[in-house]
Scaffold this motif. Structure first.
Motif, PDB file in Angstrom:
ATOM      1  N   UNK A  66       5.668  -3.993   7.533  1.00  0.00           N
ATOM      2  CA  UNK A  66       6.147  -2.808   7.026  1.00  0.00           C
ATOM      3  C   UNK A  66       5.548  -2.932   5.576  1.00  0.00           C
ATOM      4  N   UNK A  67       5.263  -3.922   4.878  1.00  0.00           N
ATOM      5  CA  UNK A  67       4.842  -4.133   3.601  1.00  0.00           C
ATOM      6  C   UNK A  67       3.347  -3.373   3.861  1.00  0.00           C
ATOM      7  N   UNK A  68       2.695  -3.861   4.648  1.00  0.00           N
ATOM      8  CA  UNK A  68       1.260  -3.546   4.738  1.00  0.00           C
ATOM      9  C   UNK A  68       1.225  -1.896   5.140  1.00  0.00           C
ATOM     10  N   UNK A  69       2.149  -1.499   5.653  1.00  0.00           N
ATOM     11  CA  UNK A  69       2.289  -0.179   5.805  1.00  0.00           C
ATOM     12  C   UNK A  69       2.568   0.763   4.479  1.00  0.00           C
ATOM     13  N   UNK A  73       0.512   3.564   0.930  1.00  0.00           N
ATOM     14  CA  UNK A  73       1.280   4.592   0.429  1.00  0.00           C
ATOM     15  C   UNK A  73       1.313   4.509  -1.029  1.00  0.00           C
ATOM     16  N   UNK A  74       0.882   3.367  -1.578  1.00  0.00           N
ATOM     17  CA  UNK A  74       1.016   3.251  -2.987  1.00  0.00           C
ATOM     18  C   UNK A  74      -0.218   3.557  -3.918  1.00  0.00           C
ATOM     19  N   UNK A  75       0.069   4.137  -4.983  1.00  0.00           N
ATOM     20  CA  UNK A  75      -1.027   4.830  -5.704  1.00  0.00           C
ATOM     21  C   UNK A  75      -1.880   3.569  -6.219  1.00  0.00           C
ATOM     22  N   UNK A  76      -3.358   3.856  -6.513  1.00  0.00           N
ATOM     23  CA  UNK A  76      -4.171   3.047  -6.978  1.00  0.00           C
ATOM     24  C   UNK A  76      -4.468   3.297  -8.563  1.00  0.00           C
ATOM     25  N   UNK A  77      -3.871   2.471  -9.368  1.00  0.00           N
ATOM     26  CA  UNK A  77      -3.878   2.925 -10.862  1.00  0.00           C
ATOM     27  C   UNK A  77      -5.191   3.239 -11.187  1.00  0.00           C
ATOM     28  N   UNK A 283      -5.144  -4.076   7.952  1.00  0.00           N
ATOM     29  CA  UNK A 283      -4.987  -2.999   6.754  1.00  0.00           C
ATOM     30  C   UNK A 283      -5.637  -1.698   7.269  1.00  0.00           C
ATOM     31  N   UNK A 284      -4.938  -0.941   8.031  1.00  0.00           N
ATOM     32  CA  UNK A 284      -5.555   0.287   8.668  1.00  0.00           C
ATOM     33  C   UNK A 284      -5.260   1.450   7.547  1.00  0.00           C
ATOM     34  N   UNK A 285      -5.965   2.599   8.058  1.00  0.00           N
ATOM     35  CA  UNK A 285      -6.062   3.811   7.502  1.00  0.00           C
ATOM     36  C   UNK A 285      -6.066   3.584   5.705  1.00  0.00           C
ATOM     37  N   UNK A 286      -5.259   4.184   5.053  1.00  0.00           N
ATOM     38  CA  UNK A 286      -5.722   4.329   3.427  1.00  0.00           C
ATOM     39  C   UNK A 286      -5.435   2.850   2.765  1.00  0.00           C
ATOM     40  N   UNK A 287      -4.719   2.115   3.612  1.00  0.00           N
ATOM     41  CA  UNK A 287      -4.430   0.695   3.296  1.00  0.00           C
ATOM     42  C   UNK A 287      -5.870   0.049   3.088  1.00  0.00           C
ATOM     43  N   UNK A 288      -6.877   0.316   3.817  1.00  0.00           N
ATOM     44  CA  UNK A 288      -7.998  -0.500   3.857  1.00  0.00           C
ATOM     45  C   UNK A 288      -9.109  -0.306   2.535  1.00  0.00           C
ATOM     46  N   UNK A 289      -8.357   0.886   1.817  1.00  0.00           N
ATOM     47  CA  UNK A 289      -8.926   0.782   0.400  1.00  0.00           C
ATOM     48  C   UNK A 289      -8.556  -0.196  -0.613  1.00  0.00           C
ATOM     49  N   UNK A 290      -7.878  -1.002  -0.175  1.00  0.00           N
ATOM     50  CA  UNK A 290      -7.557  -2.417  -1.045  1.00  0.00           C
ATOM     51  C   UNK A 290      -8.628  -3.138  -1.172  1.00  0.00           C
ATOM     52  N   UNK A 291      -9.541  -3.121  -0.014  1.00  0.00           N
ATOM     53  CA  UNK A 291     -10.723  -3.895   0.291  1.00  0.00           C
ATOM     54  C   UNK A 291     -12.168  -3.277  -0.530  1.00  0.00           C
TER      55      UNK A 291
END
Length: 406
Positions: A66-69, A73-77, A283-291
């Motif tokens: 759930x944290x990965x989901x 949804x978190x903003x990238x500063x 890290x699917x979808x928008x979460x992939x942007x952390x990489x």
């Protein structure tokens, strides 16, 4: 406000610490027209059979998943402040203890998190200069923005938690003063006059947004405006996010879009591996942007052109899914063409089409790191380690695994 708090690095990154991966090889499949027979590749003892990712599910998996989901949804500063060019850390905070120890929230708030039954969280911090563990951020003129999303079991619990988190943190110093956040009368915020930081909490549905910001100087108006700008960007993302019902979190899929099963793992395909946000997770979808790489600019542009829509991280393997075959190839070619001055090309694994490898010299007293990139159809992957021969075997095994999983 506890103004000496400095973000703790908890980074899921392409350059993860290298470890040797050893397991049992199981070559399957046959070559399709125009492709090599992967059974002939030198894969050492690495497995080339897709893993059963649901094997080994643990009770703790749900909070991490759930944290990965929430990571999607978190903003990238840096999307709000382009000057925040350095990642200072990002990770799932799956327990109250981890949240109190590692996040922007003061550790005096552990009882608050436990009392309001915090479920999980996600944390990101970025700064205007590189993170330096030897020099507290407060002693520099760096701009810092840290955003933490905290999930609670209901809107009422989140609202109460936001209020109590602020009250407890406020009480740390008798010099703290409340600060209104423009446009957000329900936000709770404070600062210590003369200190160049601000802390704020804001409840939106079942999620509390916790902010910690540092400015180059103690300008409270600038700090309050920056907090409002972050909330302006964060709230719309939360409005598109649907939290998983608490009684369904334990059933969340470990590999929601089938990418993690395609990533090289350190052992046989039937082993049990616990989900870990930084070592073994999707890290699917928008979460992939952390990489997403931020430099060099050419590599970031190749990522953007490639429209990466999912990432899987498996120890020293990081696997990406691109828009199509050419995008996966282009990313690897761009990486090889834009190596830093600290790296140089080395031999790639025999007969693996389009593979690239490079060696980067280590810091003083540290071994050099070898990294290889392989692509198969729309998938591309980095593998890494200190032994060049072993890394080439990993690369061949990852290529074979992708072929076998298709």
């Amino acid at each position: 406000m506890a103004d000496q708090r400095t973000p703790v690095i908890a980074r899921a990154a392409l350059g993860a610490v290298a470890v040797l991966l050893a397991g049992c090889s199981a070559m399957t499949g046959t070559a399709t027209p125009g492709e090599i027979d992967v059974r002939t590749l030198d894969v050492g003892r690495y497995t080339t059979t897709p893993a059963d990712i649901e094997n080994g599910r643990e009770p703790t998996d749900g909070a991490i998943l759930e944290g990965l989901r929430m990571g999607a949804a978190i903003v990238f500063p840096h999307d709000v402040d382009a000057g925040l060019t350095h990642n200072w850390g990002t990770d799932v905070l799956d327990t109250p203890r981890r949240t109190a120890d590692a996040s922007a929230i003061s550790n005096v708030n552990l009882p608050v998190l436990e009392r309001h039954r915090m479920i999980t969280g996600f944390d990101i911090a970025e700064g205007s200069r590189a993170f330096d563990a030897k020099t507290p951020a407060i002693e520099t003129d760096a701009r810092v923005t840290r955003v933490v999303l905290l999930r609670f079991p209901g809107a009422a619990a989140a609202e109460a938690a936001a209020r109590d988190l602020e009250a407890t943190d406020f009480a740390v110093s008798p010099d703290n003063q409340p600060v209104p956040i423009p446009g957000y009368p329900a936000a709770h915020a404070h600062w210590r006059p003369g200190v160049k930081t601000i802390g704020a909490t804001f409840a939106h549905g079942e999620i509390v947004v916790s902010l910690f910001l540092q400015h180059p100087n103690p300008d409270i108006d600038a700090l309050a405006r920056r907090a409002a700008a972050i909330l302006d960007a964060q709230v719309p993302l939360l409005e598109t996010f649907t939290p998983t019902a608490p009684d369904r979190i334990a059933d969340l899929p470990r590999d929601p879009d089938g990418l993690l099963r395609r990533a090289l793992i350190p052992g046989p395909a039937n082993q049990q591996i616990a989900i870990s946000s930084r070592e073994f997770a999707a890290w699917p979808g928008r979460a992939s942007l952390h990489y997403r790489p931020t430099e060099p600019a050419e590599l970031a542009a190749a990522w953007d052109r490639g429209e990466v829509d999912s990432v899987a991280n498996s120890y020293t393997t990081t696997l990406f899914r691109f828009r199509d075959d050419s995008a996966a190839t282009d990313f690897g070619d761009t990486w090889q063409r834009t190596l830093s001055e600290a790296a140089h090309p080395v031999s790639a694994p025999d007969r693996v089409p389009g593979a690239h490898c490079a060696e980067r010299r280590g810091a003083t007293g540290s071994p050099a790191l070898t990294r290889c990139y392989v692509s198969y159809r729309r998938y591309g992957a980095f593998v890494s380690g200190p032994e060049p021969a072993g890394v080439r075997q990993q690369a061949a095994a990852q290529y074979a695994l992708l072929a076998n999983a298709s």
